[in-house]
Design an enzyme around this catalytic site. Structure first.
Site, PDB file in Angstrom:
ATOM      1  N   ILE A  91     -31.124  62.427  38.571  1.00 44.71           N
ATOM      2  CA  ILE A  91     -31.410  62.142  37.167  1.00 44.71           C
ATOM      3  C   ILE A  91     -32.669  61.290  37.067  1.00 44.71           C
ATOM      4  O   ILE A  91     -32.768  60.239  37.697  1.00 44.71           O
ATOM      5  CB  ILE A  91     -30.205  61.455  36.505  1.00 44.71           C
ATOM      6  CG1 ILE A  91     -29.069  62.476  36.359  1.00 44.71           C
ATOM      7  CG2 ILE A  91     -30.576  60.843  35.161  1.00 44.71           C
ATOM      8  CD1 ILE A  91     -27.769  61.905  35.888  1.00 44.71           C
ATOM      9  N   GLU A  92     -33.631  61.760  36.277  1.00 40.38           N
ATOM     10  CA  GLU A  92     -34.933  61.106  36.180  1.00 40.38           C
ATOM     11  C   GLU A  92     -35.246  60.630  34.764  1.00 40.38           C
ATOM     12  O   GLU A  92     -36.364  60.242  34.478  1.00 40.38           O
ATOM     13  CB  GLU A  92     -36.030  62.056  36.672  1.00 40.38           C
ATOM     14  CG  GLU A  92     -35.874  62.425  38.147  1.00 40.38           C
ATOM     15  CD  GLU A  92     -36.963  63.364  38.648  1.00 40.38           C
ATOM     16  OE1 GLU A  92     -37.825  63.749  37.841  1.00 40.38           O
ATOM     17  OE2 GLU A  92     -36.940  63.703  39.842  1.00 40.38           O
ATOM     18  N   ALA A  93     -34.280  60.687  33.878  1.00 38.68           N
ATOM     19  CA  ALA A  93     -34.503  60.223  32.508  1.00 38.68           C
ATOM     20  C   ALA A  93     -33.192  59.693  31.947  1.00 38.68           C
ATOM     21  O   ALA A  93     -32.121  60.199  32.268  1.00 38.68           O
ATOM     22  CB  ALA A  93     -35.021  61.366  31.636  1.00 38.68           C
TER      23      ALA A  93
END
Length: 345
Positions: free
Chosen positions: A162-164
């Site tokens: 997960i990057e956001a």
């Protein structure tokens, strides 16, 4: 997904087999056991469920079946399948149609790839497949829809990429809403899967060692989550992304991506333990599988095969392995990353 047959009808396959002859191999291999954590070294690559050749990103090698023998031939023994679609309400989808010619592997094809030596995890997140971590109902919907997919398709684990939407509270001992909901997702998945089902994480450096500069917002946001699962033994390994921006060491020191110096500083920092507000978060060498771009163009901070070799050899086999973005990128330029690492593991 269709419900399972009532156990009172288990004689039916025997009757069908007797009347019609042996069932075909594909029907016999729709399910296969969860493999558990690989005992030896790993070369982990991301498998793209879109066509990077057709869209011009990395021709000529685009989408390829997950059971493509080339993947294993060039050293990859762990495959991160990227990524499921996540709808705004948290519903997870794993289906054909990412591009016209792209098809997700059938359960039987997953078993075929696993039988040939692959351990396969589903990677959740990425740059464009975000999940709303502000909502526990979205988190619960995601868990309730992803678990049947993980079971149906014979996945061996999940990779959290997960990057956001993940942000720290500013206090290492207190989870923010987004951190708590990510833990809710991970715990919800692990509780419904076999005990040997795997967990890996692939955060960008800002979410980990960035916490040495300041703890809050994205900086260090993965740290309490890494600590929880490293300490309780459920984390197989960490795939921190050593690319796409400068990287921080344990003392707020900064290094350029794509350098052996930066690779070593990051790796040693995690092994030594990052101390945030009196709390130590440690990931030993044998739970580190650093992530690197497979080829120039795949990500900032590309390291040549020679530099990758120097970084790996520095640890004399102490690291669990290496990860790369991506298998498809590597295949587009002659598999130089996989072949180089394969010879060193």
């Amino acid at each position: 997904m269709a419900p399972l047959l009532n156990t009172g009808l288990v004689i039916l396959p025997l009757i069908v087999s007797t009347l019609l002859g042996p069932m075909p191999a594909f029907a016999q291999n729709e399910t296969c056991a969860t493999k558990g954590k690989p005992a030896g070294k790993v070369l982990q690559g991301y498998w793209e469920n879109w066509d990077g050749a057709k869209n011009g990103v990395h021709p000529p090698f685009g989408w390829t079946p997950i059971q493509d023998a080339q993947i294993r031939q060039h050293g990859y023994n762990v495959i991160s399948a990227a990524f499921p679609v996540i709808l705004p309400n948290g519903t997870a989808l794993w289906e054909d149609g990412m591009d016209a010619n792209v098809k997700v592997a059938t359960p039987a094809e997953m078993c075929q790839a696993k039988a040939a030596g692959a351990t396969i995890v589903m990677s959740i997140g990425g740059a464009t497949a975000a999940i709303d971590l502000s909502s526990s109902s979205v988190a619960d919907k995601f868990v309730s829809t992803i678990v049947p997919i993980l079971k149906r398709y014979n996945f061996d684990g999940v990779d959290i990429d997960i990057e956001a939407g993940l942000s720290g509270s500013g206090t290492i001992g207190t989870l923010s809403t987004s951190q708590a909901n990510l833990v809710r997702i991970i715990d919800g998945i692990l509780a419904q899967m076999p005990s040997n089902f795997g967990l890996t994480m692939a955060p960008e450096t800002a979410y980990v060692t960035g916490g040495s500069v300041t703890y809050g917002a994205i900086w260090g946001a993965y740290l309490p989550i890494i600590k929880k699962y490293a300490d309780n033994g459920r984390l197989w390994w960490l795939n921190m992304q050593y690319y796409n921006g400068d990287m921080y060491g344990c003392s707020g020191d900064s290094y350029k991506a794509g350098t052996v110096e930066g690779f070593v500083a990051q790796t040693d920092c995690l092994n030594k333990g990052l101390v945030i507000q009196g709390t130590t978060i440690r990931v030993p060498y044998d739970k580190q599988v650093p992530g690197l771009p497979a080829q120039s163009g795949a990500g900032g901070g590309y390291m040549s095969p020679s530099l990758v070799g120097q970084a790996w050899d520095h640890y004399n086999g102490s690291l669990k392995g290496l990860m790369t973005w991506s298998i498809n990128w590597d295949g587009s330029k002659g598999w130089t990353f996989g072949d180089n690492v394969k010879g060193r593991l």
